[in-house]
Design an enzyme around this catalytic site. Structure first.
Site, mmCIF file in Angstrom:
data_model
loop_
_atom_site.group_PDB
_atom_site.id
_atom_site.type_symbol
_atom_site.label_atom_id
_atom_site.label_comp_id
_atom_site.label_asym_id
_atom_site.label_seq_id
_atom_site.Cartn_x
_atom_site.Cartn_y
_atom_site.Cartn_z
ATOM 1 N N GLY A 11 46.750 31.812 31.433
ATOM 2 C CA GLY A 11 46.132 31.043 32.507
ATOM 3 C C GLY A 11 45.989 29.560 32.248
ATOM 4 N N SER A 12 46.844 28.978 31.384
ATOM 5 C CA SER A 12 46.728 27.521 31.148
ATOM 6 C C SER A 12 47.092 26.739 32.409
ATOM 7 C CB SER A 12 47.620 27.097 29.982
ATOM 8 O OG SER A 12 48.985 27.160 30.329
ATOM 9 N N ASN A 13 47.996 27.260 33.223
ATOM 10 C CA ASN A 13 48.312 26.594 34.496
ATOM 11 C C ASN A 13 47.134 26.686 35.460
ATOM 12 O OD1 ASN A 13 51.156 25.460 34.779
ATOM 13 N ND2 ASN A 13 51.531 27.372 33.733
ATOM 14 N N HIS A 69 57.970 27.691 37.327
ATOM 15 C CA HIS A 69 58.929 28.308 36.395
ATOM 16 C C HIS A 69 59.269 27.273 35.320
ATOM 17 C CE1 HIS A 69 62.072 30.985 34.976
ATOM 18 N NE2 HIS A 69 62.857 29.925 34.917
ATOM 19 N N ASP A 73 62.979 33.545 41.674
ATOM 20 C CA ASP A 73 63.136 32.104 41.373
ATOM 21 C C ASP A 73 64.189 31.440 42.264
ATOM 22 O OD1 ASP A 73 62.883 32.958 37.850
ATOM 23 O OD2 ASP A 73 61.298 32.550 39.309
ATOM 24 N N GLU A 130 54.261 21.282 33.182
ATOM 25 C CA GLU A 130 53.862 22.298 34.172
ATOM 26 C C GLU A 130 52.448 22.007 34.671
ATOM 27 O OE1 GLU A 130 54.432 26.392 33.024
ATOM 28 O OE2 GLU A 130 55.960 25.769 31.583
ATOM 29 N N LEU A 148 53.779 37.449 36.413
ATOM 30 C CA LEU A 148 55.070 38.021 35.997
ATOM 31 C C LEU A 148 55.579 39.155 36.864
ATOM 32 C CD1 LEU A 148 54.471 37.934 32.130
ATOM 33 C CD2 LEU A 148 55.822 36.345 33.535
ATOM 34 N N ASN A 150 55.483 29.118 43.112
ATOM 35 C CA ASN A 150 55.585 29.621 41.738
ATOM 36 C C ASN A 150 55.977 28.476 40.822
ATOM 37 O OD1 ASN A 150 55.826 31.611 39.596
ATOM 38 N ND2 ASN A 150 58.039 31.334 39.764
HETATM 39 C C1 GRF Z 1 54.263 29.305 31.656
HETATM 40 O O1 GRF Z 1 55.368 28.873 30.892
HETATM 41 C C2 GRF Z 1 54.695 29.438 33.094
HETATM 42 O O2 GRF Z 1 55.745 28.561 33.428
HETATM 43 C C3 GRF Z 1 55.187 30.817 33.171
HETATM 44 O O3 GRF Z 1 54.224 31.541 32.421
HETATM 45 C C4 GRF Z 1 53.878 30.748 31.271
HETATM 46 C C5 GRF Z 1 52.429 30.935 30.892
HETATM 47 O O4 GRF Z 1 51.652 30.332 31.853
HETATM 48 N N1 GRF Z 1 55.344 31.233 34.542
HETATM 49 P P1 GRF Z 1 50.023 30.331 31.759
HETATM 50 O O5 GRF Z 1 49.630 29.655 30.461
HETATM 51 O O6 GRF Z 1 49.572 31.766 31.789
HETATM 52 O O7 GRF Z 1 49.603 29.538 32.956
#
Ligand code: GRF
Length: 203
Positions: A12-14, A106, A147, A176, A87, A104
């Protein structure tokens, strides 16, 4: 104000970059739900810490009902669905109900290094294996393919000669975290026009 649901599968860093930009005032939207397709995804913990409603689903239990279950949870409640490290494949009625309203992130420059089985560290390994000199990330609309939706924003990084896949992954992830909130802001500020595969952003 734009209402969003964020779907996660992992760290979940995004999601965190979206939360941080909302808290700083840089992003003008509200996160109504964070939904995971697996129990215990750390992105759920991040959402709980931020006081956001969370729903943990189990893709192994729901199987082909997963997308319809999510549709039932968000229909009429949000304007935009954001896949942030999510995913599972989105399929079925949700693609019609939320046409041009699912995005999304990617970790490659689509159409390179994407599609079935291309996710996470595998993407960066393939970029290095191929000998690319640049890499990056893409935010795109989600359609029936994997994608394959129209591209909203791309950010580029340099591939350095001594890069490991982990080092490259980290450099791309930093971009990202800028690209996804920026793409959401285009919806929040109604700056997007979609003409087939061409997405134009009003300046
Ligand atoms: C990231 O590289 C994103 O591009 C891909 O999943 C990876 C982990 O993302 N879709 P996050 O840290 O869980 O947001």
């Amino acid at each position: 104000m734009l209402k969003i649901a964020v779907l996660v599968s992992g760290g979940g860093s995004n999601l965190q970059s979206i939360i941080d930009d909302i808290n700083s005032g840089a992003l003008n939207c509200t996160i109504e739900y964070v939904i995971s397709d697996r129990i215990g995804a750390y992105g759920i913990e991040r959402a709980k810490k931020a006081g956001i409603k969370t729903i943990e689903l189990d893709r192994k239990e729901l199987k082909s009902d997963l997308s319809n279950t999510i549709l039932g949870l968000v229909k009429g409640k949000v304007d935009l669905i954001v896949l942030a490290g999510y995913l599972s494949i989105i399929s079925g009625d949700i693609l019609k109900e939320f046409k041009n309203r699912i995005i999304n992130i990617h970790p490659s420059l689509i159409p390179s290094f994407c599609g079935q089985g291309m996710y996470g560290i595998k993407v960066h390994e393939a970029v290095l294996e191929y000998g690319c000199k640049i890499a990056g990330c893409t935010v795109h609309l989600v359609d029936e393919g994997t994608d394959t939706g129209a591209i909203i924003i791309q950010k580029v990084v340099e591939v350095k000669e001594d890069d490991s896949s982990e080092v490259l992954q980290k450099r791309v992830l930093e971009q990202e975290h800028k690209a996804l909130p920026e793409a959401i802001s285009y919806f929040a500020d109604e700056k997007i026009t979609i003409e087939g595969r061409q997405i134009k952003i009003k300046k």
